[in-house]
Design an enzyme around this catalytic site. Structure first.
Site, PDB file in Angstrom:
ATOM      1  N   PHE A 154      18.947 -12.288  12.883  1.00 12.53           N
ATOM      2  CA  PHE A 154      19.305 -13.592  12.423  1.00 12.53           C
ATOM      3  C   PHE A 154      18.904 -14.133  11.287  1.00 12.53           C
ATOM      4  O   PHE A 154      18.781 -15.472  11.328  1.00 12.53           O
ATOM      5  CB  PHE A 154      19.043 -14.439  13.774  1.00 12.53           C
ATOM      6  CG  PHE A 154      19.706 -14.015  15.059  1.00 12.53           C
ATOM      7  CD1 PHE A 154      20.833 -14.226  15.539  1.00 12.53           C
ATOM      8  CD2 PHE A 154      18.923 -13.072  15.989  1.00 12.53           C
ATOM      9  CE1 PHE A 154      21.306 -13.969  16.569  1.00 12.53           C
ATOM     10  CE2 PHE A 154      19.265 -12.719  17.115  1.00 12.53           C
ATOM     11  CZ  PHE A 154      20.630 -12.931  17.532  1.00 12.53           C
ATOM     12  N   PHE A 254      21.149 -28.664  11.191  1.00  9.99           N
ATOM     13  CA  PHE A 254      22.147 -28.032  10.800  1.00  9.99           C
ATOM     14  C   PHE A 254      23.265 -29.324  11.022  1.00  9.99           C
ATOM     15  O   PHE A 254      24.595 -28.953  11.455  1.00  9.99           O
ATOM     16  CB  PHE A 254      22.645 -27.101  11.703  1.00  9.99           C
ATOM     17  CG  PHE A 254      22.702 -25.530  10.903  1.00  9.99           C
ATOM     18  CD1 PHE A 254      21.466 -25.098  10.405  1.00  9.99           C
ATOM     19  CD2 PHE A 254      23.797 -24.918  10.495  1.00  9.99           C
ATOM     20  CE1 PHE A 254      21.289 -24.071   9.551  1.00  9.99           C
ATOM     21  CE2 PHE A 254      23.726 -23.894   9.814  1.00  9.99           C
ATOM     22  CZ  PHE A 254      22.393 -23.307   9.310  1.00  9.99           C
ATOM     23  N   GLY A 258      28.243 -32.293   3.755  1.00 10.50           N
ATOM     24  CA  GLY A 258      28.365 -32.035   2.159  1.00 10.50           C
ATOM     25  C   GLY A 258      29.594 -31.338   1.681  1.00 10.50           C
ATOM     26  O   GLY A 258      30.554 -31.187   2.499  1.00 10.50           O
ATOM     27  N   CYS A 265      27.541 -14.583   5.594  1.00  3.86           N
ATOM     28  CA  CYS A 265      27.848 -14.480   6.872  1.00  3.86           C
ATOM     29  C   CYS A 265      28.904 -15.645   7.593  1.00  3.86           C
ATOM     30  O   CYS A 265      29.617 -15.117   8.228  1.00  3.86           O
ATOM     31  CB  CYS A 265      26.331 -14.905   7.456  1.00  3.86           C
ATOM     32  SG  CYS A 265      25.126 -13.389   6.969  1.00  3.86           S
TER      33      CYS A 265
HETATM   34  C1  UDX Z   1      23.368 -17.964   8.310  1.00  5.09           C
HETATM   35  C2  UDX Z   1      22.651 -18.106   9.880  1.00  5.09           C
HETATM   36  O1  UDX Z   1      21.900 -19.165   9.702  1.00  5.09           O
HETATM   37  C3  UDX Z   1      21.727 -16.740   9.982  1.00  5.09           C
HETATM   38  O2  UDX Z   1      21.056 -16.907  11.257  1.00  5.09           O
HETATM   39  C4  UDX Z   1      22.673 -15.706  10.079  1.00  5.09           C
HETATM   40  O3  UDX Z   1      21.568 -14.513  10.187  1.00  5.09           O
HETATM   41  C5  UDX Z   1      23.302 -15.265   8.768  1.00  5.09           C
HETATM   42  O4  UDX Z   1      24.009 -16.461   8.496  1.00  5.09           O
HETATM   43  P1  UDX Z   1      22.521 -17.739   5.953  1.00  5.09           P
HETATM   44  O5  UDX Z   1      23.960 -17.489   5.442  1.00  5.09           O
HETATM   45  O6  UDX Z   1      21.355 -17.329   4.932  1.00  5.09           O
HETATM   46  O7  UDX Z   1      22.286 -17.501   7.534  1.00  5.09           O
HETATM   47  O8  UDX Z   1      22.475 -19.461   5.521  1.00  5.09           O
HETATM   48  P2  UDX Z   1      22.339 -20.839   6.274  1.00  5.09           P
HETATM   49  O9  UDX Z   1      21.034 -21.289   6.039  1.00  5.09           O
HETATM   50  O10 UDX Z   1      22.730 -20.584   7.628  1.00  5.09           O
HETATM   51  O11 UDX Z   1      23.380 -21.669   5.564  1.00  5.09           O
HETATM   52  C6  UDX Z   1      24.725 -21.628   5.521  1.00  5.09           C
HETATM   53  C7  UDX Z   1      25.700 -22.471   4.949  1.00  5.09           C
HETATM   54  O12 UDX Z   1      25.566 -23.540   5.429  1.00  5.09           O
HETATM   55  C8  UDX Z   1      25.012 -22.686   3.352  1.00  5.09           C
HETATM   56  O13 UDX Z   1      26.215 -22.721   2.553  1.00  5.09           O
HETATM   57  C9  UDX Z   1      24.292 -24.119   3.527  1.00  5.09           C
HETATM   58  O14 UDX Z   1      24.586 -24.832   2.604  1.00  5.09           O
HETATM   59  C10 UDX Z   1      25.338 -24.921   4.712  1.00  5.09           C
HETATM   60  N1  UDX Z   1      24.735 -26.028   5.380  1.00  5.09           N
HETATM   61  C11 UDX Z   1      23.673 -25.429   6.278  1.00  5.09           C
HETATM   62  C12 UDX Z   1      25.316 -27.113   5.443  1.00  5.09           C
HETATM   63  O15 UDX Z   1      26.389 -27.247   4.768  1.00  5.09           O
HETATM   64  N2  UDX Z   1      24.678 -28.039   6.093  1.00  5.09           N
HETATM   65  C13 UDX Z   1      23.766 -27.701   7.205  1.00  5.09           C
HETATM   66  O16 UDX Z   1      23.486 -28.661   7.635  1.00  5.09           O
HETATM   67  C14 UDX Z   1      23.073 -26.486   7.116  1.00  5.09           C
END
Ligand code: UDX
Length: 438
Positions: A154, A254, A258, A265
């Site tokens: 994760f 989360f 935006g 992922c």
């Molecule tokens: C994600 C999962 O969080 C992780 O548990 C899994 O193993 C792989 O996928 P990651 O892709 O590294 O991890 O990024 P994450 O921090 O989850 O952000 C994903 C996307 O969502 C980013 O583009 C981020 O900018 C966006 N995001 C996140 C938002 O737009 N709003 C939020 O509140 C949070």
């Protein structure tokens, strides 16, 4: 207790897992067919930007706990566990995940597998994959009941090593007690530190990962859907998120509205889940994820609409896009909202310039049509509009009085700017999910 393990596939997941396993004291052989990657790994360079990872890698190489090979050899036979960490990208022209790298990983490890050793898949896969791979492993190893388990990962980019060393939970899908015992042993330092250890069947372990990512994507698109309503009604989606987040059942994480989610992922995993559910005859169960995907993609168009509303036709207008990585502290541009916005503006005829502190190399390879600038202050010169698309610290902390542009207009695509500060410097500030009085 030290165990001998191999980690197969040294991309983001594998390289991080290999370092984490070495760090907790195991003896690790990393297997990666790409010779270029191996050449970089032996030098202590993971080959991607991940805070703290290269230092930890160099430390483990120096301690003699990790070595790298381009293919298995007799030493793989000593391994108690083989972790498979290869990619499962989206199949071109389909929403389904491509599992061919898993199949080749199984084919490659089979001749070196001891009957009492365990193969553990960590890649994100369609539910049902582990059973198929077990059958393949039985055929190719000659063992009637090979041990194969699933242990989804994760980790988040940007905090990958920390997430691997102290995960929120460990989930292991197993078919026998021998596999559980080996996994308890290899993760013992984490279990001793209090990390919850959940033992499930294979299908549940596979589905946990898809479900977690579908939930996270849904949370983001939920707040972005509210942002769409806020934009036409005068409400403020940031305040809304804060207000609903106080309810512990909802939580405030989360819920940042935006330009939406991207990366290697969430987008591909929700699509793979839709494809798999369809194959299993329960497509309806996750049909809503189509909307989650669409809401997410609409946020990118929203930025272009705002630019057009402000500047009229975009051709020959200089638009500076701040950020190319899908999120800060990463150089990953896969499915990046920032990059997608840059490309949309480019297609609309704008003279687009992209800045990013670390991701420009990747952009240059994939999109030679985009103009790039490494120096932040130079990038601003003559801009007709600036779009903050990835919330890097240097953008959040930038003093607007130090930049020189043609037209003082900035769109905050991540809701991170100090609006008053930018307005005091003479900028007209627009943001997603709320109407700012300028
Ligand atoms: C994600 C999962 O969080 C992780 O548990 C899994 O193993 C792989 O996928 P990651 O892709 O590294 O991890 O990024 P994450 O921090 O989850 O952000 C994903 C996307 O969502 C980013 O583009 C981020 O900018 C966006 N995001 C996140 C938002 O737009 N709003 C939020 O509140 C949070």
């Amino acid at each position: 207790m030290t165990m001998k393990i191999t980690v197969i596939g040294l991309g983001y997941l594998g390289a991080t897992h290999a370092v984490a396993m070495a760090k907790v004291g195991h003896q690790v052989i990393g297997i990666e067919p790409n010779e270029q990657k191996i050449a970089s790994l032996v030098q202590g360079k993971a080959g991607f930007f991940e805070p703290g990872l290269d230092e930890a890698l160099a430390e483990q190489i120096a301690a003699g706990r990790i070595e790298f090979k381009s293919a298995h050899d007799e030493s793989s036979r000593d391994a108690d566990i083989h972790f498979i960490c290869v990619g499962t990208p989206q199949t071109p022209g389909s929403m389904a995940a491509d599992t061919r790298y898993l199949e080749s990983a199984i084919r490659d490890v089979a001749p070196y597998l001891r009957e009492d050793a365990l193969v553990v898949g960590k890649s994100t896969v369609p539910v049902g994959t582990a059973v198929k791979l077990t059958a393949q492993l039985a055929r190719e190893s000659g063992f009637s009941n090979p041990n194969l388990a699933w242990n989804p990962e994760f980790l988040r980019e940007g905090t990958a090593l920390e997430d691997s060393l102290s995960p929120d939970r460990l989930v292991v899908g197993v078919t026998n007690s021998r596999s559980e015992e080996l996994l308890r042993k290899v993760f013992d330092p984490m279990i001793q530190a209090g990390v919850p250890f959940l033992v499930t069947d294979l299908a549940t372990a596979e589905l946990v990962k898809a479900a977690a990512n579908a939930f996270l994507a849904t949370k983001i698109s939920f707040i972005n859907a509210m942002a769409e309503i806020a934009e036409v009604s005068g409400a403020d989606a940031n305040q809304l998120a804060k207000a609903i987040g106080y309810d512990e059942r909802i939580g405030n994480k989360f819920l940042r509205n935006g330009v939406g989610f991207g990366g290697g992922c969430l987008p591909k995993d929700i699509r793979a889940l839709m494809a798999r559910a369809q194959e299993l005859g329960v497509g309806q169960s996750v049909a809503y994820l189509h909307e989650i995907d669409k809401i997410n993609l609409r946020r990118r168009d929203r930025v272009i609409d705002l630019l057009k509303a402000e500047l009229g036709i975009l051709s020959s207008k200089k638009i500076l896009i701040l950020g190319a990585a899908f999120k800060p502290d990463s150089d990953d541009v896969r499915d990046s909202p920032a990059l997608a916005i840059a490309l949309l503006a480019h297609e609309a005829g704008a003279n687009v310039l992209v800045h990013d502190p670390v991701a420009l190399e990747g952009v240059a390879l994939k999109h030679p049509e985009l103009s790039l600038e490494h120096d932040l202050l130079t990038a601003f010169v003559d801009a007709d509009a600036v779009v903050l698309a990835t919330e890097w610290k240097e953008y959040r902390e930038l003093d607007p009085n130090t930049v020189s542009v043609k037209n003082k207009l900035i769109i905050d695509g991540r809701n991170v700017l100090d609006v008053a500060k930018w307005q005091q410097a003479g900028f007209r500030v627009l943001a997603l999910g709320r109407t700012i009085t300028n």
